[in-house]
Write a protein that holds these residues in place. Structure first.
Motif, PDB file in Angstrom:
ATOM      1  N   MET A   1     -22.388 -14.067 -30.567  1.00 49.86           N
ATOM      2  CA  MET A   1     -21.257 -14.887 -31.030  1.00 49.86           C
ATOM      3  C   MET A   1     -20.207 -13.976 -31.653  1.00 49.86           C
ATOM      4  O   MET A   1     -20.533 -13.087 -32.414  1.00 49.86           O
ATOM      5  N   VAL A   2     -18.957 -14.227 -31.321  1.00 52.42           N
ATOM      6  CA  VAL A   2     -17.858 -13.488 -31.931  1.00 52.42           C
ATOM      7  C   VAL A   2     -17.330 -14.341 -33.071  1.00 52.42           C
ATOM      8  O   VAL A   2     -17.034 -15.512 -32.880  1.00 52.42           O
ATOM      9  N   THR A  31     -14.741 -19.057 -34.237  1.00 50.17           N
ATOM     10  CA  THR A  31     -15.809 -18.345 -33.544  1.00 50.17           C
ATOM     11  C   THR A  31     -15.744 -18.627 -32.047  1.00 50.17           C
ATOM     12  O   THR A  31     -15.221 -19.668 -31.628  1.00 50.17           O
ATOM     13  N   ILE A  32     -16.259 -17.689 -31.282  1.00 48.99           N
ATOM     14  CA  ILE A  32     -16.365 -17.875 -29.828  1.00 48.99           C
ATOM     15  C   ILE A  32     -17.829 -17.665 -29.463  1.00 48.99           C
ATOM     16  O   ILE A  32     -18.433 -16.681 -29.883  1.00 48.99           O
ATOM     17  N   ILE A  74     -16.865 -21.214 -25.517  1.00 47.68           N
ATOM     18  CA  ILE A  74     -16.084 -22.165 -26.309  1.00 47.68           C
ATOM     19  C   ILE A  74     -15.604 -21.474 -27.579  1.00 47.68           C
ATOM     20  O   ILE A  74     -16.248 -20.544 -28.071  1.00 47.68           O
ATOM     21  N   ALA A  75     -14.472 -21.955 -28.089  1.00 46.23           N
ATOM     22  CA  ALA A  75     -13.951 -21.480 -29.380  1.00 46.23           C
ATOM     23  C   ALA A  75     -14.091 -22.628 -30.366  1.00 46.23           C
ATOM     24  O   ALA A  75     -13.775 -23.782 -30.043  1.00 46.23           O
ATOM     25  N   LEU A  76     -14.575 -22.295 -31.557  1.00 46.65           N
ATOM     26  CA  LEU A  76     -14.738 -23.315 -32.602  1.00 46.65           C
ATOM     27  C   LEU A  76     -13.940 -22.935 -33.832  1.00 46.65           C
ATOM     28  O   LEU A  76     -13.911 -21.761 -34.225  1.00 46.65           O
ATOM     29  N   MET A  77     -13.303 -23.950 -34.407  1.00 47.23           N
ATOM     30  CA  MET A  77     -12.654 -23.782 -35.704  1.00 47.23           C
ATOM     31  C   MET A  77     -13.537 -24.574 -36.664  1.00 47.23           C
ATOM     32  O   MET A  77     -13.588 -25.800 -36.576  1.00 47.23           O
ATOM     33  N   ASP A 119     -11.541 -12.533 -22.689  1.00 41.00           N
ATOM     34  CA  ASP A 119     -12.220 -11.274 -23.038  1.00 41.00           C
ATOM     35  C   ASP A 119     -13.702 -11.507 -23.292  1.00 41.00           C
ATOM     36  O   ASP A 119     -14.557 -10.751 -22.824  1.00 41.00           O
ATOM     37  N   ALA A 120     -13.997 -12.549 -24.066  1.00 40.87           N
ATOM     38  CA  ALA A 120     -15.388 -12.790 -24.462  1.00 40.87           C
ATOM     39  C   ALA A 120     -16.269 -13.047 -23.247  1.00 40.87           C
ATOM     40  O   ALA A 120     -17.381 -12.508 -23.148  1.00 40.87           O
TER      41      ALA A 120
END
Ligand SMILES: CC(C)(COP(=O)(O)OP(=O)(O)OC[C@H]1O[C@@H](n2cnc3c(N)ncnc32)[C@H](O)[C@@H]1OP(=O)(O)O)[C@@H](O)C(=O)NCCC(=O)NCCS
Length: 184
Positions: A1-2, A31-32, A74-77, A119-120
């Motif tokens: 996880m990024v 996070t991604i 997925i990207a999470l806020m 990128d991820a």
């Protein structure tokens, strides 16, 4: 996880030129990560609200989140899904990643999050050497995302014929194919 903490960092290939926190949610951690089946519904919602994507069935997003998790992110806020990228390696040529859809919620736009998602997903597939995708003529922001991403990877971007208008049964406009080679 990024994980990106409170602000989007200024390092890395998709770094913004100025430090900017995500407006509206300054305390949220961005996070991604890989999706799982429980994220499919939120991906469908982000696609529905994106304003310009073809909305696939909710079932299709569950399939992507479940069967194609390795090639989707997925990207999470905080806990909210605010963006995703979906795609797969072409069965006939697994060195080519087909990017199906990328979307970022209105509230998280303007931070080049799409580029970070790409990128991820690409950086976790060392066998992939090119990215292909289709984009309509008028999708300026999306075209800009791919142009910038190609530039930052030192890659070439070519546009060729993709799905033509006559291939579609429903009056859908043509989807030219963007080919981004030399991404490593
Ligand atoms: C495409 C999308 C994912 C980009 O989201 P993002 O990562 O937040 O993108 P940003 O807002 O940071 O903008 C990326 C670039 O596009 C440019 N841009 C954004 N909106 C634009 C517009 N309406 N017209 C022209 N350029 C635009 C930005 O200036 C930026 O360019 P830069 O890198 O040279 O500064 C988002 O706009 C979206 O979800 N659109 C709807 C879904 C979609 O069309 N997906 C692509 C097809 S699969």
């Amino acid at each position: 996880m990024v994980e990106y903490g409170m602000t989007i960092p200024e390092t890395g290939p998709n770094a913004p030129t100025t430090a900017d926190s995500v407006s509206g949610a300054p305390d949220a951690t961005l996070t991604i990560r890989r999706p799982d089946v429980s994220d499919g519904a939120a991906m469908w919602r982000v696609a529905r609200d994106s304003g310009s994507l073809d909305l696939n069935s909710s079932y299709a997003y569950l399939l992507l989140a479940d069967h194609f998790a390795d090639t989707c992110r997925i990207a999470l806020m905080g806990d909210d899904v605010v963006g995703f990228v979906t795609g797969y390696r072409l069965p006939a040529d697994p060195t080519r990643y087909f990017l199906w859809q990328v979307a970022v919620d209105e509230r998280a736009r303007g931070h080049r999050l799409a580029g970070r998602l790409i990128d991820a997903v690409i950086d976790d597939q060392p066998e992939v050497s090119s990215l292909v995708t289709t984009v309509t003529e008028d999708n300026t922001s999306s075209r800009r995302v791919f142009q910038r991403w190609a530039e930052q990877r030192g890659a070439t971007l070519d546009e060729v014929t993709g799905f033509e208008a006559h291939h579609f049964p429903d009056g859908h406009e043509a989807e030219p194919l963007l080919v981004i080679d030399g991404i490593r």
